[in-house]
Design an enzyme around this catalytic site. Structure first.
Site, PDB file in Angstrom:
ATOM      1  N   CYS A  30       0.871  -1.250  -0.008  1.00 26.95           N
ATOM      2  CA  CYS A  30      -0.070   0.049   0.023  1.00 26.95           C
ATOM      3  C   CYS A  30       0.809   1.306   0.099  1.00 26.95           C
ATOM      4  O   CYS A  30       1.778   1.455   0.667  1.00 26.95           O
ATOM      5  CB  CYS A  30      -0.783  -0.163   1.400  1.00 26.95           C
ATOM      6  SG  CYS A  30      -2.135   1.509   1.395  1.00 26.95           S
ATOM      7  N   CYS A  86       0.225   6.554   7.031  1.00 24.77           N
ATOM      8  CA  CYS A  86      -0.925   5.953   7.590  1.00 24.77           C
ATOM      9  C   CYS A  86      -0.739   5.273   8.973  1.00 24.77           C
ATOM     10  O   CYS A  86       0.246   4.347   8.859  1.00 24.77           O
ATOM     11  CB  CYS A  86      -1.982   5.201   6.603  1.00 24.77           C
ATOM     12  SG  CYS A  86      -3.442   4.330   7.603  1.00 24.77           S
ATOM     13  N   CYS A 106      -1.793   0.368   9.530  1.00 25.75           N
ATOM     14  CA  CYS A 106      -1.168  -0.991   9.368  1.00 25.75           C
ATOM     15  C   CYS A 106       0.226  -0.876  10.093  1.00 25.75           C
ATOM     16  O   CYS A 106       0.923   0.229   9.954  1.00 25.75           O
ATOM     17  CB  CYS A 106      -1.044  -1.337   7.960  1.00 25.75           C
ATOM     18  SG  CYS A 106      -2.522  -1.767   6.907  1.00 25.75           S
ATOM     19  N   CYS A 108      -6.581   2.357   0.077  1.00 23.21           N
ATOM     20  CA  CYS A 108      -6.272   1.647   0.970  1.00 23.21           C
ATOM     21  C   CYS A 108      -6.347   0.073   0.361  1.00 23.21           C
ATOM     22  O   CYS A 108      -7.188  -0.043  -0.045  1.00 23.21           O
ATOM     23  CB  CYS A 108      -7.201   1.871   2.018  1.00 23.21           C
ATOM     24  SG  CYS A 108      -7.259   0.619   3.434  1.00 23.21           S
ATOM     25  N   GLN A 133     -17.735  -8.942  12.761  1.00 18.60           N
ATOM     26  CA  GLN A 133     -16.431  -9.651  12.549  1.00 18.60           C
ATOM     27  C   GLN A 133     -15.745  -8.741  11.346  1.00 18.60           C
ATOM     28  O   GLN A 133     -16.742  -8.788  10.339  1.00 18.60           O
ATOM     29  CB  GLN A 133     -16.361 -11.108  12.189  1.00 18.60           C
ATOM     30  CG  GLN A 133     -16.874 -12.169  13.448  1.00 18.60           C
ATOM     31  CD  GLN A 133     -15.858 -12.024  14.585  1.00 18.60           C
ATOM     32  OE1 GLN A 133     -14.731 -11.544  14.325  1.00 18.60           O
ATOM     33  NE2 GLN A 133     -16.443 -12.629  15.750  1.00 18.60           N
ATOM     34  N   PHE A 167     -21.703 -13.762  25.457  1.00 16.47           N
ATOM     35  CA  PHE A 167     -21.382 -12.599  24.451  1.00 16.47           C
ATOM     36  C   PHE A 167     -21.646 -12.856  22.948  1.00 16.47           C
ATOM     37  O   PHE A 167     -20.695 -12.589  22.162  1.00 16.47           O
ATOM     38  CB  PHE A 167     -19.689 -12.322  24.717  1.00 16.47           C
ATOM     39  CG  PHE A 167     -19.235 -12.182  26.006  1.00 16.47           C
ATOM     40  CD1 PHE A 167     -19.177 -11.079  26.704  1.00 16.47           C
ATOM     41  CD2 PHE A 167     -18.604 -13.192  26.844  1.00 16.47           C
ATOM     42  CE1 PHE A 167     -18.910 -10.736  28.052  1.00 16.47           C
ATOM     43  CE2 PHE A 167     -18.300 -13.049  28.191  1.00 16.47           C
ATOM     44  CZ  PHE A 167     -18.299 -11.463  28.761  1.00 16.47           C
ATOM     45  N   GLU A 209     -26.195 -11.608  25.971  1.00 18.84           N
ATOM     46  CA  GLU A 209     -25.542 -10.460  25.700  1.00 18.84           C
ATOM     47  C   GLU A 209     -25.726  -9.122  26.282  1.00 18.84           C
ATOM     48  O   GLU A 209     -26.927  -9.343  26.769  1.00 18.84           O
ATOM     49  CB  GLU A 209     -25.781 -10.029  24.075  1.00 18.84           C
ATOM     50  CG  GLU A 209     -25.409  -9.150  23.496  1.00 18.84           C
ATOM     51  CD  GLU A 209     -23.780  -8.589  23.497  1.00 18.84           C
ATOM     52  OE1 GLU A 209     -23.232  -7.621  24.103  1.00 18.84           O
ATOM     53  OE2 GLU A 209     -23.117  -9.598  23.222  1.00 18.84           O
ATOM     54  N   ASP A 242     -17.303 -15.593  23.728  1.00 13.27           N
ATOM     55  CA  ASP A 242     -16.473 -14.734  22.818  1.00 13.27           C
ATOM     56  C   ASP A 242     -16.452 -13.482  23.425  1.00 13.27           C
ATOM     57  O   ASP A 242     -17.083 -12.629  22.831  1.00 13.27           O
ATOM     58  CB  ASP A 242     -17.167 -14.692  21.327  1.00 13.27           C
ATOM     59  CG  ASP A 242     -16.539 -13.856  20.225  1.00 13.27           C
ATOM     60  OD1 ASP A 242     -15.331 -13.541  20.733  1.00 13.27           O
ATOM     61  OD2 ASP A 242     -17.013 -13.515  19.263  1.00 13.27           O
ATOM     62  N   CYS A 298      -9.850 -12.407  21.124  1.00 10.19           N
ATOM     63  CA  CYS A 298      -9.197 -11.566  20.233  1.00 10.19           C
ATOM     64  C   CYS A 298      -7.880 -10.689  20.895  1.00 10.19           C
ATOM     65  O   CYS A 298      -7.191  -9.965  20.433  1.00 10.19           O
ATOM     66  CB  CYS A 298     -10.065 -10.400  19.778  1.00 10.19           C
ATOM     67  SG  CYS A 298     -10.826  -9.308  21.188  1.00 10.19           S
TER      68      CYS A 298
END
Length: 400
Positions: free
Chosen positions: A53, A59, A62, A136, A236, A263, A283, A331, A357
């Site tokens: 990129c 930027c 990333c 991008c 996601q 969750f 949730e 999750d 995550c």
């Protein structure tokens, strides 16, 4: 001259002086650091590649485009391994699943007005400077094409000196946009925005916590079931990533008859799993559960799904509540689920699919389950945040 010895979990290079932590370097490289902080790569790593990129140098979106795909994949696997080892854990690591370039279906841009109009983009790393990113390589083509629309919207939504947030989501029937701004939504502006959304082919346009107009429901398919998430609700990042996580969760829960999905969000796992098992979705955000429930009621050949709005951090499901389920899917957000894991560890639940995550909090929570007698069978790493330090995973836990 400094030598880069390793990368930390954020992708920053640890240098041989024992103090310096440098960005956008790779292990084994020799670098020089000028007085102004500018880096010069003297001896590049064989894993160094040209960034795909053109915005990479400015930027802040990333961090890892300078590393080859194979290097980044193995580094992310090591991030998980190291987090597990720090807790005295080991597991069978399945090959990483990495989302392709230009597959990110959700992005949060910033916008501000200029003398000639407006600019929209991402902030430079640790900076207030806004960088435009027309090429991008992360976002889907549909999101890239809507950038001029976001600039026009910024002129309408932003004060002269302020800045707004624009959360955009790619949906089958047009882009869904949430504007977060201090500017009030007047009746006249609402009329103008409705016409703007219509003329630019948007599916939905929302202003802070108010939906301005819905032209086509911005539905997402969870399995075979269409769900329309609330504006800005969790989704996601890529469809590939979602399917990889779902495949792993489905494998873990294949023999389940009654599942608790903790969750649960808008039903990413709940609704596909309801094809073959009863599911109780829990949730903390009511609007997300309401979207899940509407999806279930309009779904086809789904088993019973019940929904419960509950703050699992403050009021986790207790062992007597959990014992009614043979399988749990959990999750949590990046903070993990320490309180809920503690009650799970005292329950009779036989199978747990844990999605995470954050490898660090996953390792903490996984260690609590192992201490309680669960086996950690395998870990599937999923990279849907390509070229970033973020890592996601699914792990299988069972009681002997």
């Amino acid at each position: 001259m400094l030598t880069i010895e390793s990368l930390n979990h954020l992708g920053m290079g640890r240098a041989s002086d024992g103090q310096s932590v440098l960005p956008r370097v790779l292990p084994g490289e020799e670098v020089e650091v000028a007085q102004d902080g500018t880096l010069r790569i003297v001896t590049p790593s064989p894993d160094r590649v040209a960034a795909p990129c053109r915005h990479f140098k400015t930027c802040g979106g990333c961090a890892m485009q300078h590393g080859s795909d194979d290097f980044v994949a193995e580094w992310k696997m090591d991030v998980v391994r190291n987090a597990l080892r720090a807790r005295g854990l080991d597991a069978d690591m399945r090959p990483i699943v990495t989302s392709q370039a230009q597959s990110r279906r959700r992005a949060k841009f910033s916008g501000k007005r200029t003398k000639k109009g407006a600019m929209v983009g991402f902030h430079a790393k640790a900076s207030d400077m806004l960088v435009q990113v027309p090429d991008c390589q992360l976002i889907t083509p549909a999101l890239a094409q809507v950038l001029p629309v976001l600039e026009a919207l910024t002129v309408m939504a932003c004060s002269r000196k302020g800045e707004i947030d624009l959360t955009v989501t790619d949906t089958p029937l047009g882009v869904d946009i949430l504007v977060e701004t201090d500017k009030p939504l007047t009746p006249q502006l609402q009329i103008e925005l409705a016409g703007f959304a219509q003329s630019n082919g948007l599916s939905r346009l929302s202003w802070n916590d108010e939906t301005v107009v819905t032209i086509n429901a911005p539905a997402q398919n969870f399995g075979d079931t269409a769900v329309t998430p609330p504006p800005g609700a969790f989704l996601q990042a890529t469809k590939e990533g979602e399917l990889a996580l779902l495949a792993a969760v489905s494998e873990i829960t294949q023999d389940a008859t009654r599942i608790a999905d903790l969750f649960a969000g808008c039903g990413t796992f709940t609704l596909p799993l309801a094809k073959r098992a009863e599911v109780h979705a829990v949730e903390g955000v009511y609007d997300m559960l309401a979207a899940l429930d509407r999806g279930w009621r309009s779904g086809y050949q789904l088993r019973k799904v019940t929904a419960e709005t509950r703050d699992l951090f403050r009021r986790p499901l207790e062992p007597d509540e959990l014992n009614g389920f043979d399988t749990v899917v959990i999750d949590p957000p990046r903070a993990g689920a320490e309180a809920q894991i503690a009650t799970l560890a005292r329950s009779d639940v036989g199978t747990i699919a844990m999605v995470s995550c954050n490898p660090v909090t996953f390792a903490r929570d996984g260690a609590a389950l192992v201490t309680a007698g669960y086996n950690m069978n395998w870990v599937q790493v999923v990279d849907q945040f390509r070229w970033s330090p973020h890592v996601e995973l699914v792990a299988s836990f069972t009681r002997p």
